[in-house]
Design a protein around this motif. Structure first.
Motif, PDB file in Angstrom:
ATOM      1  N   MET A   1     -18.562 -57.534  11.327  1.00 22.55           N
ATOM      2  CA  MET A   1     -18.506 -57.519   9.868  1.00 22.55           C
ATOM      3  C   MET A   1     -19.550 -56.579   9.284  1.00 22.55           C
ATOM      4  N   ILE A   2     -20.747 -56.594   9.856  1.00 25.55           N
ATOM      5  CA  ILE A   2     -21.797 -55.677   9.387  1.00 25.55           C
ATOM      6  C   ILE A   2     -21.343 -54.231   9.587  1.00 25.55           C
ATOM      7  N   GLY A   3     -20.712 -53.956  10.735  1.00 31.38           N
ATOM      8  CA  GLY A   3     -20.230 -52.602  11.004  1.00 31.38           C
ATOM      9  C   GLY A   3     -19.166 -52.166  10.007  1.00 31.38           C
ATOM     10  N   ILE A   4     -18.228 -53.054   9.696  1.00 32.80           N
ATOM     11  CA  ILE A   4     -17.164 -52.721   8.744  1.00 32.80           C
ATOM     12  C   ILE A   4     -17.741 -52.462   7.363  1.00 32.80           C
ATOM     13  N   LEU A   5     -18.658 -53.327   6.915  1.00 25.95           N
ATOM     14  CA  LEU A   5     -19.267 -53.146   5.602  1.00 25.95           C
ATOM     15  C   LEU A   5     -20.099 -51.869   5.559  1.00 25.95           C
ATOM     16  N   ALA A   6     -20.731 -51.528   6.677  1.00 32.10           N
ATOM     17  CA  ALA A   6     -21.526 -50.298   6.728  1.00 32.10           C
ATOM     18  C   ALA A   6     -20.637 -49.066   6.605  1.00 32.10           C
TER      19      ALA A   6
ATOM     20  N   ASP B   1     -23.714 -56.303   0.532  1.00 29.67           N
ATOM     21  CA  ASP B   1     -24.830 -55.785   1.315  1.00 29.67           C
ATOM     22  C   ASP B   1     -24.432 -55.805   2.786  1.00 29.67           C
ATOM     23  N   ALA B   2     -24.687 -54.714   3.471  1.00 31.48           N
ATOM     24  CA  ALA B   2     -24.246 -54.595   4.864  1.00 31.48           C
ATOM     25  C   ALA B   2     -25.254 -55.217   5.812  1.00 31.48           C
ATOM     26  N   ASP B   3     -25.624 -56.447   5.558  1.00 31.85           N
ATOM     27  CA  ASP B   3     -26.522 -57.155   6.459  1.00 31.85           C
ATOM     28  C   ASP B   3     -25.865 -58.470   6.844  1.00 31.85           C
ATOM     29  N   ASP B   4     -26.610 -59.324   7.552  1.00 34.88           N
ATOM     30  CA  ASP B   4     -26.037 -60.587   7.997  1.00 34.88           C
ATOM     31  C   ASP B   4     -25.585 -61.439   6.822  1.00 34.88           C
ATOM     32  N   SER B   5     -26.397 -61.507   5.747  1.00 33.47           N
ATOM     33  CA  SER B   5     -26.051 -62.325   4.604  1.00 33.47           C
ATOM     34  C   SER B   5     -24.808 -61.788   3.912  1.00 33.47           C
ATOM     35  N   GLY B   6     -24.716 -60.452   3.775  1.00 37.56           N
ATOM     36  CA  GLY B   6     -23.540 -59.861   3.152  1.00 37.56           C
ATOM     37  C   GLY B   6     -22.290 -60.146   3.963  1.00 37.56           C
ATOM     38  N   ALA B   7     -22.393 -60.049   5.302  1.00 37.53           N
ATOM     39  CA  ALA B   7     -21.253 -60.338   6.164  1.00 37.53           C
ATOM     40  C   ALA B   7     -20.848 -61.804   6.043  1.00 37.53           C
ATOM     41  N   ILE B   8     -21.830 -62.691   6.000  1.00 40.38           N
ATOM     42  CA  ILE B   8     -21.551 -64.120   5.890  1.00 40.38           C
ATOM     43  C   ILE B   8     -20.860 -64.428   4.569  1.00 40.38           C
ATOM     44  N   SER B   9     -21.334 -63.832   3.486  1.00 41.11           N
ATOM     45  CA  SER B   9     -20.721 -64.050   2.184  1.00 41.11           C
ATOM     46  C   SER B   9     -19.290 -63.532   2.164  1.00 41.11           C
ATOM     47  N   THR B  10     -19.047 -62.409   2.829  1.00 37.70           N
ATOM     48  CA  THR B  10     -17.704 -61.846   2.888  1.00 37.70           C
ATOM     49  C   THR B  10     -16.766 -62.777   3.642  1.00 37.70           C
ATOM     50  N   ILE B  11     -17.232 -63.326   4.750  1.00 34.63           N
ATOM     51  CA  ILE B  11     -16.417 -64.267   5.523  1.00 34.63           C
ATOM     52  C   ILE B  11     -16.107 -65.504   4.701  1.00 34.63           C
TER      53      ILE B  11
ATOM     54  N   THR C   1     -29.178 -69.482   6.641  1.00 33.20           N
ATOM     55  CA  THR C   1     -28.342 -68.785   5.666  1.00 33.20           C
ATOM     56  C   THR C   1     -26.951 -69.402   5.589  1.00 33.20           C
ATOM     57  N   ILE C   2     -26.345 -69.640   6.757  1.00 27.93           N
ATOM     58  CA  ILE C   2     -24.997 -70.212   6.777  1.00 27.93           C
ATOM     59  C   ILE C   2     -25.014 -71.648   6.261  1.00 27.93           C
ATOM     60  N   ALA C   3     -26.014 -72.433   6.690  1.00 33.79           N
ATOM     61  CA  ALA C   3     -26.094 -73.825   6.254  1.00 33.79           C
ATOM     62  C   ALA C   3     -26.270 -73.919   4.737  1.00 33.79           C
ATOM     63  N   THR C   4     -27.083 -73.027   4.178  1.00 32.37           N
ATOM     64  CA  THR C   4     -27.273 -73.023   2.725  1.00 32.37           C
ATOM     65  C   THR C   4     -25.969 -72.729   2.000  1.00 32.37           C
ATOM     66  N   LEU C   5     -25.226 -71.770   2.513  1.00 31.66           N
ATOM     67  CA  LEU C   5     -23.954 -71.400   1.893  1.00 31.66           C
ATOM     68  C   LEU C   5     -22.930 -72.517   2.030  1.00 31.66           C
ATOM     69  N   LEU C   6     -22.914 -73.203   3.181  1.00 33.07           N
ATOM     70  CA  LEU C   6     -21.935 -74.253   3.412  1.00 33.07           C
ATOM     71  C   LEU C   6     -22.239 -75.526   2.630  1.00 33.07           C
ATOM     72  N   PHE C   7     -23.503 -75.938   2.651  1.00 35.89           N
ATOM     73  CA  PHE C   7     -23.842 -77.253   2.110  1.00 35.89           C
ATOM     74  C   PHE C   7     -24.419 -77.222   0.706  1.00 35.89           C
TER      75      PHE C   7
END
Length: 233
Positions: free
Chosen positions: A1-6, A17-27, A81-87
């Motif tokens: 996902m980071i590669g695709i966003l980049a 944002d092409a980082d882990d958080s940006g990829a997680i938000s996109t998913i 990061t993922i737990a914050t987004l999920l819960f």
């Protein structure tokens, strides 16, 4: 996902944002995103525990344990990061904002500037080690290559030889930015993966350099599939 966003960023397309958080938000924004993120959360918890065990049980060389410790912190941040987004339903800050906030917090501690400098050296070292593994193909020693056919072995070797240095380049620059933050005593100089990638696009090579790195990340993702299947235990 980071590669695709980049890749999207390199060609000026709107992207997170092409980082882990940006990829997680996109998913998270995709159909069944919550299910995918839940599975990712379990996976990253397992990765964090695996790396922590390597540190605590003294597995591998001292250098390998340092790398494992750095990965433990990285995977721990991704779990949070993922737990914050999920819960909590929080989109989370970009990796760039997280890098600055964490750096600012660390600099506020006694000897914080030294800690940030050490962190920069660790990230730099992990990046150099990643590039070294790819250029020397030492990563093949961690795989059960005898179970691979000749063409498959050649493919895996090529994927790793390209992917490891691509990941290493990003970490090397991220480590340098952390070191710059420590030297200048300025948390704003710390950059996440997204800002590091964007810095490539601002060079004389323009978006093509970022495209090469982004494709390298996608290649590394393909290698990781083989790594998961043929990892030597």
């Amino acid at each position: 996902m980071i590669g695709i966003l980049a890749v999207q960023i390199s060609f000026g397309q709107p992207a997170e944002d092409a980082d882990d958080s940006g990829a997680i938000s996109t998913i998270a924004a995709q159909p069944f995103g919550t299910v995918v993120l839940s599975l990712m959360l379990v996976g990253f918890v397992a990765l964090a525990l695996l790396q922590l065990l390597e540190v605590l049980l003294g597995m591998g060389s001292p250098g390998a344990r340092v790398v494992a410790a750095a990965r433990t912190v990285l995977y721990g941040i991704l779990v949070a990061t993922i737990a914050t987004l999920l819960f909590a339903g929080d989109d989370g800050d970009s990796g760039n904002e997280q890098a600055r906030d964490l750096t600012a917090w660390a600099m506020g501690l006694p000897g914080g500037r030294f800690l940030v400098a050490v962190a920069g050296l660790v990230v730099l070292g992990v990046g150099l080690h990643s590039a070294y593994l790819g250029l020397t193909r030492r990563f093949l020693a961690d795989l059960r290559t005898h179970q691979l056919s000749g063409p498959a072995r050649t493919t895996v070797a090529a994927l790793g030889a390209i992917g490891y240095p691509a990941r290493g380049v990003i970490m090397i620059f991220a480590g340098l930015f952390l070191g710059q933050a420590a030297v200048e005593y300025d948390p704003d100089e710390a950059k996440g993966v997204d800002a590091t990638l964007r810095s490539f696009a601002e060079t004389g090579a323009g978006p093509w350099l970022l495209t090469v790195v982004a494709v390298g990340l996608l290649v590394f993702a393909a290698y990781c599939c083989f790594d998961a299947r043929y990892r030597r235990l």
